[in-house]
Design a protein around this motif. Sequence first.
Motif, short mmCIF file in Angstrom:
data_model
loop_
_atom_site.label_atom_id
_atom_site.label_comp_id
_atom_site.label_asym_id
_atom_site.label_seq_id
_atom_site.Cartn_x
_atom_site.Cartn_y
_atom_site.Cartn_z
N GLU A 179 2.09 22.27 -49.10
CA GLU A 179 2.18 23.69 -49.41
C GLU A 179 2.83 24.34 -48.20
OE1 GLU A 179 -1.56 25.75 -50.06
OE2 GLU A 179 -0.54 27.15 -51.41
N LEU A 180 4.11 24.72 -48.37
CA LEU A 180 4.88 25.24 -47.23
C LEU A 180 4.40 26.62 -46.82
CD1 LEU A 180 8.54 24.64 -48.44
CD2 LEU A 180 7.32 23.40 -46.68
N ALA A 181 4.06 27.40 -47.83
CA ALA A 181 3.59 28.77 -47.65
C ALA A 181 2.74 29.04 -48.89
CB ALA A 181 4.79 29.71 -47.58
N PRO A 182 1.93 30.10 -48.89
CA PRO A 182 1.11 30.34 -50.08
C PRO A 182 1.96 30.39 -51.35
CG PRO A 182 0.40 31.74 -48.29
CD PRO A 182 1.64 31.04 -47.80
N GLY A 183 1.68 29.46 -52.26
CA GLY A 183 2.40 29.44 -53.53
C GLY A 183 3.67 28.62 -53.55
N ALA A 191 19.29 17.86 -50.19
CA ALA A 191 19.71 19.19 -49.74
C ALA A 191 18.81 19.66 -48.61
CB ALA A 191 19.61 20.18 -50.89
N LEU A 192 19.41 20.38 -47.68
CA LEU A 192 18.60 21.13 -46.72
C LEU A 192 18.26 22.45 -47.41
CD1 LEU A 192 17.54 21.30 -43.78
CD2 LEU A 192 19.63 22.55 -43.25
N PHE A 193 16.99 22.66 -47.69
CA PHE A 193 16.55 23.86 -48.40
C PHE A 193 15.85 24.78 -47.42
CE2 PHE A 193 13.40 26.34 -50.72
CZ PHE A 193 14.13 26.81 -51.81
N ARG A 194 16.23 26.04 -47.43
CA ARG A 194 15.62 27.02 -46.51
C ARG A 194 14.69 27.93 -47.29
NH1 ARG A 194 19.56 28.96 -42.09
NH2 ARG A 194 18.92 26.87 -41.41
N ALA A 195 13.40 27.83 -47.01
CA ALA A 195 12.39 28.66 -47.67
C ALA A 195 12.05 29.81 -46.74
CB ALA A 195 11.14 27.82 -47.96
N GLY A 196 12.44 31.00 -47.12
CA GLY A 196 12.29 32.13 -46.21
C GLY A 196 11.08 32.98 -46.51
N ASN A 197 11.17 34.23 -46.12
CA ASN A 197 10.08 35.16 -46.34
C ASN A 197 10.49 36.15 -47.44
OD1 ASN A 197 11.22 37.78 -45.00
ND2 ASN A 197 11.75 36.10 -43.62
N THR A 198 9.60 37.05 -47.81
CA THR A 198 9.91 37.94 -48.94
C THR A 198 10.61 39.22 -48.50
OG1 THR A 198 7.69 38.86 -48.75
CG2 THR A 198 8.01 37.12 -50.40
N GLU A 199 10.80 39.39 -47.18
CA GLU A 199 11.34 40.67 -46.69
C GLU A 199 12.81 40.60 -46.30
OE1 GLU A 199 9.44 43.30 -46.84
OE2 GLU A 199 7.75 42.05 -47.48
N THR A 200 13.20 39.55 -45.60
CA THR A 200 14.56 39.49 -45.05
C THR A 200 15.17 38.12 -45.28
OG1 THR A 200 14.00 38.55 -42.90
CG2 THR A 200 13.78 40.95 -43.12
N LYS A 201 16.52 38.08 -45.13
CA LYS A 201 17.21 36.79 -45.27
C LYS A 201 17.09 35.96 -43.99
CE LYS A 201 20.75 38.41 -48.41
NZ LYS A 201 22.16 38.51 -48.75
N THR A 202 16.52 36.54 -42.99
CA THR A 202 16.50 35.88 -41.68
C THR A 202 15.11 35.29 -41.39
OG1 THR A 202 16.01 38.01 -40.70
CG2 THR A 202 18.33 37.36 -40.79
N ARG A 203 14.90 34.86 -40.18
CA ARG A 203 13.61 34.27 -39.81
C ARG A 203 12.47 35.25 -40.05
NH1 ARG A 203 14.26 29.51 -37.02
NH2 ARG A 203 16.39 29.17 -36.31
N TYR A 231 11.70 31.44 -41.41
CA TYR A 231 11.93 30.56 -42.56
C TYR A 231 11.58 29.13 -42.17
CZ TYR A 231 16.52 30.02 -40.21
OH TYR A 231 17.51 29.81 -39.30
N GLN A 232 11.45 28.28 -43.19
CA GLN A 232 11.19 26.86 -42.93
C GLN A 232 12.27 26.05 -43.62
OE1 GLN A 232 6.96 25.53 -43.50
NE2 GLN A 232 6.74 27.58 -44.35
N ASP A 233 12.79 25.06 -42.94
CA ASP A 233 13.77 24.17 -43.55
C ASP A 233 13.09 22.89 -43.98
OD1 ASP A 233 15.82 25.93 -43.17
OD2 ASP A 233 16.60 24.97 -41.37
N ILE A 234 13.35 22.50 -45.23
CA ILE A 234 12.81 21.22 -45.69
C ILE A 234 13.94 20.45 -46.37
CG2 ILE A 234 10.43 21.97 -46.02
CD1 ILE A 234 11.12 21.98 -49.09
N LEU A 235 13.70 19.17 -46.57
CA LEU A 235 14.70 18.36 -47.27
C LEU A 235 14.24 18.17 -48.71
CD1 LEU A 235 15.48 15.60 -44.59
CD2 LEU A 235 16.72 17.73 -45.06
N LEU A 236 15.12 18.52 -49.65
CA LEU A 236 14.85 18.25 -51.06
C LEU A 236 15.70 17.06 -51.48
CD1 LEU A 236 14.71 21.80 -52.74
CD2 LEU A 236 12.82 20.32 -52.02
N ALA A 237 15.03 15.95 -51.74
CA ALA A 237 15.74 14.71 -52.10
C ALA A 237 15.73 14.54 -53.61
CB ALA A 237 15.07 13.52 -51.42
N SER A 238 16.44 13.51 -54.06
CA SER A 238 16.53 13.24 -55.50
C SER A 238 15.14 12.99 -56.07
CB SER A 238 17.43 12.01 -55.70
OG SER A 238 17.94 11.99 -57.00
#
Length: 243
Positions: A17-21, A170-182, A184-191
Amino acid sequence: MVDALFTDSLLPRQPQELAPGVIHLPGWLSVEQQDFLVAQFHRWGAGSIPPHHPEIYGKKMSVKLTSLGWHWSNYSYSRSAPEFGGRAPASVPDWLVGVGRKALQDAYSSSHASYWPQLSEPELVAWAATYSPDMALINYYAPGTSMGMHQDKEERSSAPVVSLSIGQTALFRAGNTETKTRPYQDILLASGDLLVFGGPSRFMYHGVPKLLEGTTPSGCLLPEGRINITLRVTGLHPSEKQA
Ligand SMILES: O=C(O)CCC(=O)C(=O)O
């Protein structure tokens, strides 16, 4: 030398669970299921709305897109695609709705999700059973393409988004709900990976800065690039049109 033994790609990937939800379940799809989805991708692409580069405010996206249920263009949904002769996308098949429900049941089971939706196991199963995505966005990332940070907020429903990945990692960037910037957390989404984002993170900014070269699993029916399928509940009435 030792570092190379413990890179992300060599350590076992765990559900988290990277962040709530926001739940990431690595390897959720079997190889057979991935093969089936690649075949479907080709079938959908040969349908009424071929994979195309949508324009956002006059700028073409690098990713190619087709959809089921609703047509998506420039941050709005419509029942038909003016740029394709007014044709309507095929509807979301029942089996894919079933995949979405299973995804929520698995992702939000108490063994993975500590925070949301804070339901007991039987309540959760009942809740997930009503998930009815009425649209699927099907993205194709050719090698070297990416997707900028954005929110999925054209939907009027706050039901979770279910995301399936096939092909290159893919390098997937999971950010916050307010801004496009930090932050954020980067994770790898594989097949085969499943990502679900809902609850307090349903409207998080997210994006795909890049695909990783040389990561297509051997035997994958997609020779290069990446397919990403997101299931969404639009909350729109079929007679409605946005924008
Ligand atoms: O490709 C992905 O993993 C994300 C896709 C996405 O952000 C979208 O379709 O809105």
